[in-house]
Design a protein around this motif. Structure first.
Motif, PDB file in Angstrom:
ATOM      1  N   ASP A   1       0.856  -1.186   0.000  1.00  0.00           N
ATOM      2  CA  ASP A   1       0.000   0.000   0.000  1.00  0.00           C
ATOM      3  C   ASP A   1       0.893   1.238   0.000  1.00  0.00           C
ATOM      4  O   ASP A   1       1.359   1.691   1.040  1.00  0.00           O
ATOM      5  N   TRP A   2       1.105   1.795  -1.201  1.00  0.00           N
ATOM      6  CA  TRP A   2       2.042   2.901  -1.336  1.00  0.00           C
ATOM      7  C   TRP A   2       1.497   4.219  -0.782  1.00  0.00           C
ATOM      8  O   TRP A   2       2.219   5.215  -0.728  1.00  0.00           O
ATOM      9  N   SER A   3       0.234   4.228  -0.333  1.00  0.00           N
ATOM     10  CA  SER A   3      -0.279   5.433   0.333  1.00  0.00           C
ATOM     11  C   SER A   3       0.448   5.647   1.662  1.00  0.00           C
ATOM     12  O   SER A   3       0.399   6.741   2.235  1.00  0.00           O
ATOM     13  N   LYS A   4       1.138   4.603   2.149  1.00  0.00           N
ATOM     14  CA  LYS A   4       1.905   4.710   3.392  1.00  0.00           C
ATOM     15  C   LYS A   4       3.328   5.204   3.158  1.00  0.00           C
ATOM     16  O   LYS A   4       4.083   5.404   4.119  1.00  0.00           O
ATOM     17  N   SER A   5       3.694   5.379   1.910  1.00  0.00           N
ATOM     18  CA  SER A   5       5.037   5.837   1.564  1.00  0.00           C
ATOM     19  C   SER A   5       5.064   7.354   1.478  1.00  0.00           C
ATOM     20  O   SER A   5       4.236   7.963   0.774  1.00  0.00           O
ATOM     21  N   ARG A   6       6.022   7.963   2.159  1.00  0.00           N
ATOM     22  CA  ARG A   6       6.134   9.422   2.129  1.00  0.00           C
ATOM     23  C   ARG A   6       6.368   9.931   0.707  1.00  0.00           C
ATOM     24  O   ARG A   6       5.876  10.984   0.314  1.00  0.00           O
ATOM     25  N   VAL A   7       7.102   9.169  -0.069  1.00  0.00           N
ATOM     26  CA  VAL A   7       7.442   9.593  -1.427  1.00  0.00           C
ATOM     27  C   VAL A   7       6.336   9.264  -2.428  1.00  0.00           C
ATOM     28  O   VAL A   7       6.007  10.073  -3.296  1.00  0.00           O
ATOM     29  N   LEU A   8       5.761   8.091  -2.308  1.00  0.00           N
ATOM     30  CA  LEU A   8       4.837   7.606  -3.336  1.00  0.00           C
ATOM     31  C   LEU A   8       3.359   7.812  -3.008  1.00  0.00           C
ATOM     32  O   LEU A   8       2.493   7.492  -3.836  1.00  0.00           O
ATOM     33  N   ALA A   9       3.051   8.331  -1.835  1.00  0.00           N
ATOM     34  CA  ALA A   9       1.643   8.536  -1.459  1.00  0.00           C
ATOM     35  C   ALA A   9       0.861   9.346  -2.491  1.00  0.00           C
ATOM     36  O   ALA A   9      -0.266   8.974  -2.849  1.00  0.00           O
ATOM     37  N   PRO A  10       1.407  10.448  -3.009  1.00  0.00           N
ATOM     38  CA  PRO A  10       0.637  11.203  -4.016  1.00  0.00           C
ATOM     39  C   PRO A  10       0.338  10.370  -5.269  1.00  0.00           C
ATOM     40  O   PRO A  10      -0.754  10.464  -5.830  1.00  0.00           O
ATOM     41  N   MET A  11       1.296   9.545  -5.688  1.00  0.00           N
ATOM     42  CA  MET A  11       1.079   8.714  -6.865  1.00  0.00           C
ATOM     43  C   MET A  11       0.106   7.585  -6.569  1.00  0.00           C
ATOM     44  O   MET A  11      -0.628   7.128  -7.458  1.00  0.00           O
ATOM     45  N   ALA A  12       0.096   7.127  -5.318  1.00  0.00           N
ATOM     46  CA  ALA A  12      -0.817   6.045  -4.941  1.00  0.00           C
ATOM     47  C   ALA A  12      -2.278   6.476  -5.059  1.00  0.00           C
ATOM     48  O   ALA A  12      -3.153   5.647  -5.319  1.00  0.00           O
ATOM     49  N   GLU A  13      -2.547   7.758  -4.870  1.00  0.00           N
ATOM     50  CA  GLU A  13      -3.919   8.247  -5.020  1.00  0.00           C
ATOM     51  C   GLU A  13      -4.446   8.004  -6.426  1.00  0.00           C
ATOM     52  O   GLU A  13      -5.633   7.734  -6.629  1.00  0.00           O
ATOM     53  N   ARG A  14      -3.543   8.052  -7.390  1.00  0.00           N
ATOM     54  CA  ARG A  14      -3.953   7.876  -8.796  1.00  0.00           C
ATOM     55  C   ARG A  14      -3.727   6.448  -9.289  1.00  0.00           C
ATOM     56  O   ARG A  14      -4.558   5.899 -10.011  1.00  0.00           O
ATOM     57  N   PHE A  15      -2.596   5.848  -8.887  1.00  0.00           N
ATOM     58  CA  PHE A  15      -2.213   4.566  -9.472  1.00  0.00           C
ATOM     59  C   PHE A  15      -2.318   3.385  -8.508  1.00  0.00           C
ATOM     60  O   PHE A  15      -2.071   2.244  -8.893  1.00  0.00           O
ATOM     61  N   GLY A  16      -2.655   3.644  -7.266  1.00  0.00           N
ATOM     62  CA  GLY A  16      -2.842   2.574  -6.299  1.00  0.00           C
ATOM     63  C   GLY A  16      -1.617   1.706  -6.127  1.00  0.00           C
ATOM     64  O   GLY A  16      -0.503   2.210  -5.943  1.00  0.00           O
ATOM     65  N   ALA A  17      -1.790   0.380  -6.208  1.00  0.00           N
ATOM     66  CA  ALA A  17      -0.698  -0.566  -5.973  1.00  0.00           C
ATOM     67  C   ALA A  17       0.393  -0.486  -7.033  1.00  0.00           C
ATOM     68  O   ALA A  17       1.496  -1.006  -6.829  1.00  0.00           O
ATOM     69  N   ASP A  18       0.102   0.177  -8.152  1.00  0.00           N
ATOM     70  CA  ASP A  18       1.095   0.293  -9.223  1.00  0.00           C
ATOM     71  C   ASP A  18       1.956   1.546  -9.088  1.00  0.00           C
ATOM     72  O   ASP A  18       2.768   1.831  -9.978  1.00  0.00           O
ATOM     73  N   ALA A  19       1.825   2.271  -7.998  1.00  0.00           N
ATOM     74  CA  ALA A  19       2.531   3.551  -7.854  1.00  0.00           C
ATOM     75  C   ALA A  19       4.042   3.389  -7.984  1.00  0.00           C
ATOM     76  O   ALA A  19       4.713   4.217  -8.618  1.00  0.00           O
TER      77      ALA A  19
END
Length: 411
Positions: A227-245
């Motif tokens: 769950d990349w929404s927990k990543s400080r770096v990838l959280a913004p991308m996770a909003e759009r791409f989810g697990a593929d961030a």
């Protein structure tokens, strides 16, 4: 159709587009750039609206087919092929790391990986926290809000230490960090990283995959399980791409900016090597186990380390995670560094060379080569002994290898 085997998936992965001449082997597209019929099509490709190739530093048909075949046999959702195993590790860290962040890992690492974490990334404000990955409480204490990955080698090189992957995956899940693992020592055919909770897998494809050390390469496999929404770096991308961030950032930014993409020539050779990987591994690992058993009978060898031996402290865990043949590399100790050098200089068949899992058996003294630039204090902390020799077992007959070892010990 019923579920097909590993080998069938590997051998019958179709091309993305039909070949003009129906070639059974993917052609090598030795082209830097690709022409477009219209400016609109060119725009769409550059902006990612189409899958057309633009430039071979970013994507290439031959490399993409290699990635597709790896994805077919592993179940990874994203595969990126790079020009070395170290490029794979460094690209992963560039994709998820940040200044002020930290990596939790073991001091039992390949020399260049240790150097990357301890020295290179330090210049960018990244801290490395070494701990005993077999001690779950110690691992938990090292993880904090700035930890962006737990990294390990599934069988360490050259210590041959094995940690409990499912325990570490559970700790990572609790801490909201990805488990990143270097699985080079055991191939996809016997080890399934996703089943043990590994989120990102890195592999030096130079080893088993290349088909006898034909080429240098590396792979990053994203299983789409974090769950990349927990990543400080990838959280913004996770909003759009989810697990593929992660894979999206890797493909759209990191690997193209770092310039370490695999070349089409290497991808072609490694695609061919991939087809015979299982057969070569079975032969090499079976020989390695038998050789380890025989070497334990030689009185001039102080100890033999291979996790497939029943008296090895990691045997039970190793068997659960990797099966009865945990790789084609063993280590053994002689009386001293001088004894190691004298032994190596008397070998007639086994090659004095670096690398692992060549078709030929290779031998090296890690303390004075791979770890030669480290201080003695650092080598001690990494458990790299001057008495240890590393042997990568090739395709030779076990009898020939054992006879070479015996004559080098007793002549």
């Amino acid at each position: 159709m019923e579920e097909i085997s590993f080998e069938a998936r590997l051998l019958h992965t179709p091309y993305e587009k039909p070949d003009a001449y129906n070639a059974l082997a993917m052609p090598v597209y030795n082209s830097a750039a690709f022409e477009f019929e219209t400016a609109e099509a060119m725009e769409a490709a550059f902006l990612g609206y189409s899958a057309d190739h633009t430039y071979s530093r970013i994507t290439n048909p031959t490399v993409q087919y290699f990635e597709t075949r790896v994805r077919a046999i592993t179940g990874a959702t994203g595969v990126t092929a790079l020009n070395s195993g170290m490029a794979a590790i460094s690209n992963v860290m560039m994709a998820i790391g940040f200044a002020g962040g930290n990596i939790v890992t073991s001091s039992h690492l390949f020399g260049n990986t240790y150097s990357l974490f301890k020295m290179t990334l330090a210049a960018f404000g990244v801290e490395v926290r070494f701990c005993d990955l077999k001690n779950t409480e110690e691992v938990r204490k090292q993880i904090d809000e700035n930890t962006f990955a737990l990294f390990l080698e599934v069988i360490t090189n050259p210590q041959l230490e094995v940690a409990d992957l499912k325990q570490l995956a559970s700790i990572c899940l609790e801490g909201g960090i990805p488990l990143v693992a270097d699985t080079t020592v055991v191939p996809f055919s016997v080890f399934h990283a996703n089943e043990f909770g590994i989120n990102i897998e890195v592999v030096s494809s130079t080893k088993y995959i290349s088909g006898g050390a034909t080429s240098v390469g590396g792979l990053i496999l994203d299983y789409g399980t974090f769950d990349w929404s927990k990543s400080r770096v990838l959280a913004p991308m996770a909003e759009r791409f989810g697990a593929d961030a992660f894979t999206v950032r890797m493909r759209k930014e990191i690997h193209r900016n770092m310039g370490a993409y695999m070349t089409p020539q290497v991808a072609y050779m490694q695609t061919l090597g991939l087809e015979t990987m299982s057969l070569r591994f079975e032969r090499q690992a079976s020989t390695c186990l038998e050789l380890a058993k025989r070497m334990k009978t030689l009185d001039k060898i102080e100890s033999v380390n291979y996790t497939g031996l029943k008296d090895n402290p990691y045997y039970k865990l190793s068997t659960v995670q990797f099966g009865p043949l945990p790789g084609a590399m063993l280590t053994f100790d002689l009386a001293s560094k001088d004894a190691c050098f004298a032994f190596m200089n008397r070998l007639k068949l086994i090659c004095r060379a670096t690398n692992l899992f060549d078709n030929k058996s290779l031998i090296i003294h890690p303390a004075t080569t791979i770890f030669g630039s480290f201080t003695e204090e650092q080598r001690v902390s990494m458990d790299v002994s001057p008495k240890t020799i590393r042997l990568s077992v090739g395709l030779e007959e076990v009898e020939d290898l054992f006879n070479d070892i015996k004559q080098a010990l007793y002549s």
